[in-house]
Write an enzyme that holds these catalytic residues in place. Structure first.
Site, PDB file in Angstrom:
ATOM      1  N   HIS A   1     145.675 -52.255  54.169  1.00 58.12           N
ATOM      2  CA  HIS A   1     145.364 -51.271  55.225  1.00 58.12           C
ATOM      3  C   HIS A   1     146.659 -50.963  55.982  1.00 58.12           C
ATOM      4  O   HIS A   1     147.173 -51.808  56.713  1.00 58.12           O
ATOM      5  CB  HIS A   1     144.304 -51.907  56.151  1.00 58.12           C
ATOM      6  CG  HIS A   1     143.967 -51.098  57.359  1.00 58.12           C
ATOM      7  ND1 HIS A   1     143.269 -51.629  58.428  1.00 58.12           N
ATOM      8  CD2 HIS A   1     144.202 -49.803  57.680  1.00 58.12           C
ATOM      9  CE1 HIS A   1     143.110 -50.695  59.351  1.00 58.12           C
ATOM     10  NE2 HIS A   1     143.670 -49.582  58.931  1.00 58.12           N
TER      11      HIS A   1
ATOM     12  N   GLY B   1     145.349 -52.374  65.623  1.00 60.44           N
ATOM     13  CA  GLY B   1     146.531 -53.005  66.192  1.00 60.44           C
ATOM     14  C   GLY B   1     146.375 -54.496  66.430  1.00 60.44           C
ATOM     15  O   GLY B   1     147.356 -55.227  66.419  1.00 60.44           O
ATOM     16  N   PHE B   2     145.154 -54.929  66.646  1.00 65.94           N
ATOM     17  CA  PHE B   2     144.937 -56.342  66.979  1.00 65.94           C
ATOM     18  C   PHE B   2     143.626 -56.856  66.394  1.00 65.94           C
ATOM     19  O   PHE B   2     142.654 -56.100  66.306  1.00 65.94           O
ATOM     20  CB  PHE B   2     144.885 -56.527  68.512  1.00 65.94           C
ATOM     21  CG  PHE B   2     146.124 -56.007  69.189  1.00 65.94           C
ATOM     22  CD1 PHE B   2     147.256 -56.812  69.298  1.00 65.94           C
ATOM     23  CD2 PHE B   2     146.172 -54.707  69.678  1.00 65.94           C
ATOM     24  CE1 PHE B   2     148.414 -56.321  69.895  1.00 65.94           C
ATOM     25  CE2 PHE B   2     147.324 -54.203  70.282  1.00 65.94           C
ATOM     26  CZ  PHE B   2     148.454 -55.014  70.389  1.00 65.94           C
ATOM     27  N   GLY B   3     143.621 -58.127  66.042  1.00 67.34           N
ATOM     28  CA  GLY B   3     142.374 -58.783  65.664  1.00 67.34           C
ATOM     29  C   GLY B   3     141.661 -59.267  66.915  1.00 67.34           C
ATOM     30  O   GLY B   3     142.197 -59.197  68.022  1.00 67.34           O
ATOM     31  N   GLY B   4     140.439 -59.719  66.721  1.00 66.72           N
ATOM     32  CA  GLY B   4     139.710 -60.376  67.807  1.00 66.72           C
ATOM     33  C   GLY B   4     139.168 -59.471  68.893  1.00 66.72           C
ATOM     34  O   GLY B   4     138.848 -59.946  69.981  1.00 66.72           O
TER      35      GLY B   4
ATOM     36  N   GLY C   1     138.062 -60.774  60.257  1.00 67.94           N
ATOM     37  CA  GLY C   1     139.258 -61.586  60.504  1.00 67.94           C
ATOM     38  C   GLY C   1     138.921 -62.814  61.312  1.00 67.94           C
ATOM     39  O   GLY C   1     138.700 -63.904  60.788  1.00 67.94           O
ATOM     40  N   SER C   2     138.851 -62.644  62.644  1.00 66.55           N
ATOM     41  CA  SER C   2     138.610 -63.784  63.541  1.00 66.55           C
ATOM     42  C   SER C   2     137.331 -64.523  63.207  1.00 66.55           C
ATOM     43  O   SER C   2     137.296 -65.753  63.266  1.00 66.55           O
ATOM     44  CB  SER C   2     138.502 -63.303  64.985  1.00 66.55           C
ATOM     45  OG  SER C   2     139.487 -62.377  65.249  1.00 66.55           O
TER      46      SER C   2
ATOM     47  N   MET D   1     148.691 -49.384  58.809  1.00 65.52           N
ATOM     48  CA  MET D   1     148.678 -48.779  60.144  1.00 65.52           C
ATOM     49  C   MET D   1     150.124 -48.420  60.452  1.00 65.52           C
ATOM     50  O   MET D   1     150.781 -49.049  61.307  1.00 65.52           O
ATOM     51  CB  MET D   1     148.083 -49.784  61.150  1.00 65.52           C
ATOM     52  CG  MET D   1     146.576 -49.902  61.006  1.00 65.52           C
ATOM     53  SD  MET D   1     145.909 -51.424  61.691  1.00 65.52           S
ATOM     54  CE  MET D   1     146.109 -52.496  60.274  1.00 65.52           C
TER      55      MET D   1
ATOM     56  N   MET E   1     137.170 -47.566  61.431  1.00 65.68           N
ATOM     57  CA  MET E   1     137.663 -48.553  62.403  1.00 65.68           C
ATOM     58  C   MET E   1     136.603 -48.744  63.492  1.00 65.68           C
ATOM     59  O   MET E   1     136.236 -47.787  64.178  1.00 65.68           O
ATOM     60  CB  MET E   1     138.974 -48.093  63.037  1.00 65.68           C
ATOM     61  CG  MET E   1     140.169 -48.049  62.091  1.00 65.68           C
ATOM     62  SD  MET E   1     140.474 -49.578  61.191  1.00 65.68           S
ATOM     63  CE  MET E   1     140.715 -50.752  62.532  1.00 65.68           C
TER      64      MET E   1
ATOM     65  N   SER F   1     140.141 -60.732  56.584  1.00 62.79           N
ATOM     66  CA  SER F   1     141.426 -60.154  56.989  1.00 62.79           C
ATOM     67  C   SER F   1     142.417 -61.276  57.293  1.00 62.79           C
ATOM     68  O   SER F   1     142.216 -62.054  58.237  1.00 62.79           O
ATOM     69  CB  SER F   1     141.250 -59.277  58.228  1.00 62.79           C
ATOM     70  OG  SER F   1     142.526 -58.936  58.729  1.00 62.79           O
TER      71      SER F   1
ATOM     72  N   ASP G   1     135.847 -52.079  59.704  1.00 61.15           N
ATOM     73  CA  ASP G   1     136.985 -52.939  60.050  1.00 61.15           C
ATOM     74  C   ASP G   1     137.102 -53.122  61.557  1.00 61.15           C
ATOM     75  O   ASP G   1     137.451 -52.173  62.283  1.00 61.15           O
ATOM     76  CB  ASP G   1     138.269 -52.311  59.485  1.00 61.15           C
ATOM     77  CG  ASP G   1     139.461 -53.247  59.608  1.00 61.15           C
ATOM     78  OD1 ASP G   1     139.270 -54.428  59.955  1.00 61.15           O
ATOM     79  OD2 ASP G   1     140.577 -52.776  59.346  1.00 61.15           O
ATOM     80  N   GLY G   2     136.839 -54.351  62.016  1.00 60.22           N
ATOM     81  CA  GLY G   2     137.047 -54.706  63.416  1.00 60.22           C
ATOM     82  C   GLY G   2     135.794 -55.228  64.093  1.00 60.22           C
ATOM     83  O   GLY G   2     134.771 -54.542  64.117  1.00 60.22           O
TER      84      GLY G   2
ATOM     85  N   HIS H   1     141.764 -58.576  52.730  1.00 61.95           N
ATOM     86  CA  HIS H   1     142.181 -57.425  53.541  1.00 61.95           C
ATOM     87  C   HIS H   1     143.523 -57.750  54.196  1.00 61.95           C
ATOM     88  O   HIS H   1     143.673 -58.771  54.877  1.00 61.95           O
ATOM     89  CB  HIS H   1     141.116 -57.140  54.594  1.00 61.95           C
ATOM     90  CG  HIS H   1     141.349 -55.897  55.390  1.00 61.95           C
ATOM     91  ND1 HIS H   1     141.002 -54.640  54.960  1.00 61.95           N
ATOM     92  CD2 HIS H   1     141.903 -55.734  56.623  1.00 61.95           C
ATOM     93  CE1 HIS H   1     141.325 -53.748  55.886  1.00 61.95           C
ATOM     94  NE2 HIS H   1     141.876 -54.381  56.910  1.00 61.95           N
TER      95      HIS H   1
HETATM   96  C1  DX5 Z   1     142.767 -54.245  63.292  1.00 63.65           C
HETATM   97  C2  DX5 Z   1     142.811 -54.640  61.832  1.00 63.65           C
HETATM   98  C3  DX5 Z   1     141.635 -55.435  61.398  1.00 63.65           C
HETATM   99  C4  DX5 Z   1     141.587 -56.818  62.022  1.00 63.65           C
HETATM  100  C5  DX5 Z   1     140.167 -57.260  62.087  1.00 63.65           C
HETATM  101  O1  DX5 Z   1     143.834 -53.430  63.568  1.00 63.65           O
HETATM  102  O2  DX5 Z   1     142.838 -53.466  61.029  1.00 63.65           O
HETATM  103  O3  DX5 Z   1     141.593 -55.551  59.977  1.00 63.65           O
HETATM  104  O4  DX5 Z   1     142.328 -57.743  61.276  1.00 63.65           O
HETATM  105  O5  DX5 Z   1     140.108 -58.416  62.836  1.00 63.65           O
HETATM  106  P1  DX5 Z   1     138.782 -58.911  63.563  1.00 63.65           P
HETATM  107  O6  DX5 Z   1     137.756 -59.142  62.474  1.00 63.65           O
HETATM  108  O7  DX5 Z   1     139.220 -60.162  64.241  1.00 63.65           O
HETATM  109  O8  DX5 Z   1     138.341 -57.835  64.510  1.00 63.65           O
HETATM  110 ZN    ZN Z   2     142.398 -53.669  58.826  1.00 63.60          ZN
END
Ligand code: DX5
Ligand code: ZN
Length: 219
Positions: free
Chosen positions: A66, A142-145, A197-198, A68, A137, A8, A175-176, A33
């Site tokens: 994706h 809304g946020f990574g990490g 992502g992270s 949102m 999900m 991501s 995802d997440g 992603h």
């Molecule tokens: C969250 C995003 C995810 C996010 C995942 O709203 O849809 O795609 O980037 O990030 P990580 O892997 O850091 O949880």
């Molecule tokens: Zn996503």
């Protein structure tokens, strides 16, 4: 079937986006992603069309977008024009989900549906055969990490069962909060695609982290 890793780019360095996209190109990841947030459906804003278009100029992998956002229907053609190969909308944002899915396919993209952690799998029963990808999900969007929500495993098992019984070809994406701690268990439950992502971008060696995660997912 080989399990897919989708890094991501929300966790990438936006000042070095070309470098980070090329890292993905040269890695074992199959998809990129791309998280689009509007500050309305989720309490955060990520990036929009010009940035995705810039990513497309360098990307050699499948662009998994994706959304949102509320009212995704009005932007379907535009997302196609900036390079989306797969377009995923949120169940919670679509009053006429069946129509939205048909519009995505008419624009020659694969159609995905994402479910928030509180949304049960059963809501997809009457559209599952029209869906190419279900994004479960495993954090609140809304946020990574954020930390992985354990209830996800149960949902993956339920969705896998629904897909098999209905004869749908939908892939299951998670995802997440995906890491090397949950990747194998997710795939064992039925996941086909792992978004990370992270875990990838905060690693010292992102391409090696992708390779190792893929090996875990396919073990
Ligand atoms: C969250 C995003 C995810 C996010 C995942 O709203 O849809 O795609 O980037 O990030 P990580 O892997 O850091 O949880
Ligand atoms: Zn996503």
């Amino acid at each position: 079937m080989t399990k897919i890793i989708a890094p991501s780019v929300l966790a990438a360095d936006f000042a070095n986006i070309q470098r980070d996209i090329e890292m993905i190109n040269n890695s074992e990841a199959e998809w990129i992603h791309i998280d689009v947030m509007d500050g309305v459906f989720v309490p955060n804003i990520s990036f929009g069309f010009p940035v995705i278009k810039a990513m497309q100029r360098h990307a050699k992998k499948t662009m998994d977008v994706h959304l949102m956002i509320v009212n995704p229907d009005q932007y379907i053609e535009t997302f196609k024009s900036v390079g989306a190969d797969i377009l995923t909308v949120h169940y919670e944002a679509c009053t006429h989900l069946h129509r939205t899915l048909q519009a995505i396919k008419a624009a020659e993209m694969k159609a995905g549906v994402a479910l928030n952690p509180h949304t049960p799998i059963s809501v997809l029963e009457d559209v599952i055969r029209d869906i190419d990808l279900v994004c479960i999900m495993s954090v609140n969007p809304g946020f990574g990490g954020q930390s992985f929500i354990e209830n996800t495993y149960k949902k993956v098992i339920q969705l896998k069962d629904m897909i098999e019984k209905s004869g749908s070809n939908a892939k299951i994406e998670i995802d997440g909060g995906v890491t090397d701690q949950n990747a194998h268990k997710l795939v064992s439950a039925g996941a086909d695609v792992l978004v990370a992502g992270s875990f990838v971008f905060k690693a010292e060696h992102p391409a090696k982290t992708i390779k190792d995660l893929k090996a875990l997912a396919n073990s």
